[in-house]
Design a protein around this motif. Structure first.
Motif, short mmCIF file in Angstrom:
data_model
loop_
_atom_site.label_atom_id
_atom_site.label_comp_id
_atom_site.label_asym_id
_atom_site.label_seq_id
_atom_site.Cartn_x
_atom_site.Cartn_y
_atom_site.Cartn_z
N GLY A 145 -11.76 -12.05 -18.42
CA GLY A 145 -13.14 -12.46 -18.21
C GLY A 145 -13.42 -13.86 -18.71
O GLY A 145 -14.31 -14.54 -18.20
N LEU A 146 -12.69 -14.30 -19.73
CA LEU A 146 -12.88 -15.64 -20.27
C LEU A 146 -12.25 -16.71 -19.39
O LEU A 146 -12.77 -17.83 -19.29
N PHE A 147 -11.12 -16.38 -18.78
CA PHE A 147 -10.35 -17.36 -18.03
C PHE A 147 -10.14 -16.80 -16.62
O PHE A 147 -9.14 -16.14 -16.33
N PRO A 148 -11.08 -17.06 -15.72
CA PRO A 148 -11.14 -16.32 -14.46
C PRO A 148 -10.06 -16.71 -13.45
O PRO A 148 -9.49 -17.80 -13.49
N THR A 149 -9.84 -15.78 -12.54
CA THR A 149 -9.02 -16.01 -11.37
C THR A 149 -9.96 -16.26 -10.20
O THR A 149 -10.87 -15.47 -9.94
N LEU A 150 -9.77 -17.37 -9.49
CA LEU A 150 -10.65 -17.76 -8.39
C LEU A 150 -10.07 -17.35 -7.05
O LEU A 150 -8.85 -17.24 -6.88
N GLN A 151 -10.97 -17.11 -6.08
CA GLN A 151 -10.57 -16.71 -4.73
C GLN A 151 -11.39 -17.49 -3.72
O GLN A 151 -12.58 -17.73 -3.90
N ASN A 152 -10.71 -17.87 -2.64
CA ASN A 152 -11.39 -18.56 -1.55
C ASN A 152 -10.68 -18.20 -0.26
O ASN A 152 -9.44 -18.20 -0.21
N GLY A 153 -11.43 -17.88 0.81
CA GLY A 153 -10.79 -17.57 2.08
C GLY A 153 -11.37 -16.34 2.74
O GLY A 153 -12.42 -15.83 2.35
N ARG A 154 -10.66 -15.83 3.74
CA ARG A 154 -11.12 -14.73 4.57
C ARG A 154 -10.98 -13.39 3.86
O ARG A 154 -10.14 -13.22 2.98
N ASP A 155 -11.81 -12.43 4.28
CA ASP A 155 -11.75 -11.10 3.68
C ASP A 155 -10.50 -10.35 4.11
O ASP A 155 -9.95 -9.55 3.35
N GLU A 156 -10.03 -10.58 5.32
CA GLU A 156 -8.81 -9.92 5.80
C GLU A 156 -7.83 -11.00 6.26
O GLU A 156 -7.61 -11.21 7.45
N PRO A 157 -7.21 -11.65 5.32
CA PRO A 157 -6.37 -12.81 5.66
C PRO A 157 -5.03 -12.39 6.26
O PRO A 157 -4.51 -11.31 6.00
N ASP A 158 -4.50 -13.29 7.06
CA ASP A 158 -3.12 -13.11 7.53
C ASP A 158 -2.14 -13.39 6.40
O ASP A 158 -1.06 -12.79 6.35
N ILE A 159 -2.53 -14.31 5.55
CA ILE A 159 -1.63 -14.69 4.46
C ILE A 159 -2.45 -15.07 3.24
O ILE A 159 -3.53 -15.68 3.36
N THR A 160 -1.96 -14.70 2.06
CA THR A 160 -2.58 -15.05 0.78
C THR A 160 -1.63 -15.94 0.01
O THR A 160 -0.46 -15.60 -0.17
N ILE A 161 -2.13 -17.09 -0.42
CA ILE A 161 -1.32 -18.01 -1.22
C ILE A 161 -1.84 -17.99 -2.65
O ILE A 161 -3.03 -18.22 -2.89
N ILE A 162 -0.96 -17.69 -3.59
CA ILE A 162 -1.30 -17.70 -5.02
C ILE A 162 -0.67 -18.95 -5.63
O ILE A 162 0.53 -19.19 -5.48
N ALA A 163 -1.50 -19.73 -6.29
CA ALA A 163 -1.01 -20.94 -6.96
C ALA A 163 -1.85 -21.16 -8.20
O ALA A 163 -2.86 -20.50 -8.42
N TYR A 164 -1.42 -22.09 -9.03
CA TYR A 164 -2.18 -22.43 -10.23
C TYR A 164 -1.89 -23.87 -10.60
O TYR A 164 -0.92 -24.48 -10.15
N GLY A 165 -2.77 -24.43 -11.44
CA GLY A 165 -2.55 -25.78 -11.94
C GLY A 165 -2.46 -26.81 -10.84
O GLY A 165 -3.26 -26.84 -9.89
N GLY A 166 -1.46 -27.67 -10.94
CA GLY A 166 -1.32 -28.80 -10.04
C GLY A 166 -0.93 -28.44 -8.62
O GLY A 166 -0.97 -29.31 -7.74
N MET A 167 -0.58 -27.19 -8.36
CA MET A 167 -0.25 -26.78 -6.99
C MET A 167 -1.50 -26.53 -6.15
O MET A 167 -1.42 -26.43 -4.92
N ALA A 168 -2.67 -26.44 -6.78
CA ALA A 168 -3.88 -26.08 -6.04
C ALA A 168 -4.20 -27.08 -4.92
O ALA A 168 -4.49 -26.66 -3.79
N PRO A 169 -4.20 -28.39 -5.17
CA PRO A 169 -4.50 -29.30 -4.06
C PRO A 169 -3.51 -29.17 -2.90
O PRO A 169 -3.91 -29.27 -1.73
N LEU A 170 -2.25 -28.96 -3.21
CA LEU A 170 -1.25 -28.83 -2.15
C LEU A 170 -1.51 -27.60 -1.29
O LEU A 170 -1.49 -27.68 -0.05
N VAL A 171 -1.77 -26.46 -1.91
CA VAL A 171 -1.96 -25.24 -1.11
C VAL A 171 -3.26 -25.32 -0.31
O VAL A 171 -3.38 -24.72 0.76
#
Length: 664
Positions: A533-559
């Protein structure tokens, strides 16, 4: 005060009050003989198979171990000891039954069986078995004493064999630079485990303290005025508020532990003839000495019996993690725009202004430089006493941060490049995360900020993202946010609202990016995931995606670039998941969000082998996930300096898109 060495009159044996030993031969002999008797009792129990593990003897060093500790009489004095700690502990606490029970692994042990022989705690006393590891922590505690102005000094006790450890010299340097009230005590018995000190230690022992401009003394524990001279060293540190370095020459009558003594009979005969405790006893009338020894034998038997009556230590329930009960906490949100660098800098300013216990340590923080990446600019001018530019001394400043945290501060340590965390790893791995589970009432709310990541051509030792290395340390919290997270809020929550040692990664390429959420929302944190709860996980995109990409830190702009192209060119619906908490992994939060996804890509800047993505994939598999999982990251090779080579090693847009399309 102790007037007679009997169990009835000897204070401290109730485990509540520290023994006050006067300079009285009978009292000193009585207590020294009692410490020696406790060691002999433990060795006897080991020989009979009644104890497991090991113990490190101080036979022959009883008066040496009593000398400094008995002089620490301020209620804010603190002691940091080592593996050969029993005499220090008993002189400070008088808790013989608690010591016996601890080494027996009983519930009544001073640390409930968690610490054993080497790891003991009692109010301001703490010990650990890593050689030299407590020296920097002691300096941090002493810095807190100096800043609070409430009195008290810190003593850290090491052996001559520890003088080969580099951290000792980092700590001496910090103590001298900061001018803090810490006394380094070297118990010089001229032999480490089995190797004579003159074979391993070059030069003068006292010159080591003098080299750092520290007041230095040397005394032998068989000197007639030994206790007065030891007390004088303590008093000098107390009166000046400056560091001291005291070498005490002593001799060990027994082995390092149980049976590893290789010294010859002639040498041992000479050591026994010198033994100051025996000489002290000879000053007493025979009847008085025999009465003392009889009283001590009866007392030790009673203490052993008391310890044995305690049941073996047991967990009521084996803990799944060291973070305690998971309390739902509302994450602090402070996002106000600007870049990631500006958000972090603003958070540092806010915390220093509003929270007096916050202290920032790091290399080259002073204005106008403000740190290598300018996150700490304008801080030393505003808070010169709480933002300290340090020597190049990663292990030392991490250790000092631990000591500050133990003293009630909220320290932040800035490591210039995350690659250098390895230099402080002993302090993290063997001290910061170990103390809270071992020692009751000890918390280590330490945050270590570290700039990480490649993409700037800095080469193999200035471009790494070692989150997998840190995440594998039990009890270490690892945070690695993106530009979409509230960077300032993450940092403030880590420093002010989380009481556990934490590494806070900051990717170099994100510093100049706008710190904006841009449509991302936080996933509901699962109640069983500590700190989710202190350090959240963020989500953006479709409710029923074809593909889910998980990334963190400096990979976020690339994905984000990859997701946009996949949607535009391939007509795929793409979901992006950005955790900020790497360890403890928000396992159930992720499982709840991902269990029905058909395809998951784990994109990392660190090598995928034994990585964070592998742990997420394993967690999903154990939960019954039957979709397709792909990990994309660099190979396990050093990151090259040439930009052309670096681009080939680190994941890029074309490679990520190509590997994703192969999933269909």
């Amino acid at each position: 005060m102790v007037s007679e060495p009997t169990a009835e009159t000897r204070p401290g044996f109730d485990g509540r009050s520290k023994p006050e030993l006067p300079l009285d031969p009978a009292a000193l002999y009585g207590f020294g003989h009692l410490i020696r008797g406790s060691e002999e009792t433990l060795l006897d129990l080991f020989s009979k198979g009644q104890l497991s593990g090991t113990t490190h003897t101080c036979l022959g060093q009883e008066l040496c171990q009593m000398g400094v500790v008995r002089a620490l009489n301020h209620d804010r004095d603190a002691i940091f000891s080592n593996h050969r700690n029993h005499g220090h502990f008993l002189t400070y606490s008088g808790d013989f039954a608690g010591l016996f029970a601890e080494i027996m692994g009983r519930e009544a042990g001073v640390c409930g069986g968690h610490g054993g022989s080497q790891h003991l705690a009692y109010r301001g006393f703490h010990s650990s078995g890593v050689q030299g590891g407590m020296t920097a922590i002691a300096v941090g505690e002493a810095l807190a004493r100096k800043q609070d102005g409430a009195g008290g000094i810190v003593a850290v006790i090491i052996g001559d064999g520890t003088l080969g450890q580099g951290l000792v010299y980092e700590s001496l340097n910090l103590a001298g630079v900061w001018d803090v009230p810490v006394l380094f005590v070297v118990e010089n018995n001229s032999i480490a485990q089995t190797t004579p000190t003159d074979m391993t230690t070059a030069g003068s022992l006292t010159a080591r303290g003098e080299a750092f401009g520290i007041q230095t003394w040397r005394v032998s524990d068989d000197a007639p005025d030994f206790f007065e001279r030891a007390e004088a060293a303590v008093d000098a540190v107390r009166k000046t508020g400056s560091p001291g370095f005291l070498v005490i020459d002593t001799m060990r009558l027994g082995p390092h532990s149980k049976g590893d003594d290789l010294r010859g009979s002639e040498e041992m005969d000479a050591i026994r003839a010198r033994d100051p405790l025996t000489r002290l006893g000879e000053r007493l009338p025979d009847a008085e000495r025999q009465a003392i020894e009889k009283s001590n034998a009866d007392f030790l038997k009673a203490a052993v019996d008391e310890a044995m009556q305690s049941p073996p230590a047991q967990f009521d329930e084996v803990p799944l993690h060291p973070f305690g009960p998971n309390q739902p906490v509302q994450a602090k949100t402070v996002q106000v725009g600007g870049t990631v660098r500006q958000a972090l800098n603003a958070a540092l300013h806010r915390m220093l202004e509003q929270s007096p216990e916050v202290i920032l340590l790091g290399e080259d923080l002073h204005d106008p430089y403000g740190g290598a990446f300018k996150v700490s600019e304008r801080l030393t001018t505003a808070y010169p006493d709480r933002v300290l530019s340090t020597p190049i001394s990663e292990a030392g400043i991490v250790g000092a941060g631990i000591g500050l945290a133990m003293a009630g501060k909220r320290p932040i340590v800035e490591i210039m490049f995350a690659d250098f965390l390895s230099l402080g790893m002993d302090q993290i791995y063997n001290h910061a995360v170990k103390f809270p589970p071992l020692f009751d009432e000890v918390t280590v709310p330490l945050v270590i900020r570290a700039a990480c990541g490649g993409g700037r051509g800095y080469g193999a030792t200035h471009s790494q993202t070692p989150e997998s290395l840190c995440a594998s340390v039990p009890g270490l919290t690892v945070i690695y946010g993106s530009h979409r997270h509230d960077a300032g809020g993450l940092l403030e929550n880590a420093v002010l609202n989380w009481d556990h040692p934490t590494v806070f990664f900051e990717h170099k390429l994100l510093y100049s990016r706008p710190n904006e959420p841009d449509g991302y929302k936080a996933l509901a944190a699962h109640a069983s995931d500590p700190a989710a709860g202190l350090f959240p996980t963020l989500q953006n995109g479709r409710d029923e995606p074809d593909i889910t990409i998980i990334a963190y830190g400096g990979m976020a702009p690339l994905v984000e670039v990859v997701a946009e192209e996949l949607e535009r060119e391939e007509e795929l619906s793409v979901e992006i998941i950005l955790p900020s908490l790497i360890a403890p992994l928000p396992r159930n939060t992720l499982i709840a969000a991902l269990s029905d996804r058909p395809r998951i890509v784990l994109a990392e800047e660190s090598p995928t082998e034994f990585g964070v993505g592998a742990e997420i994939a394993a967690s999903l598999a154990e939960a019954g996930f039957d979709g397709h999982i792909l990990r994309v990251g660099p190979p396990p090779v050093p990151i090259p300096s040439a930009r052309s080579l670096e681009e080939q090693v680190l994941p890029d847009r074309d490679r990520l898109i190509a590997e994703i399309l192969e999933m269909f």
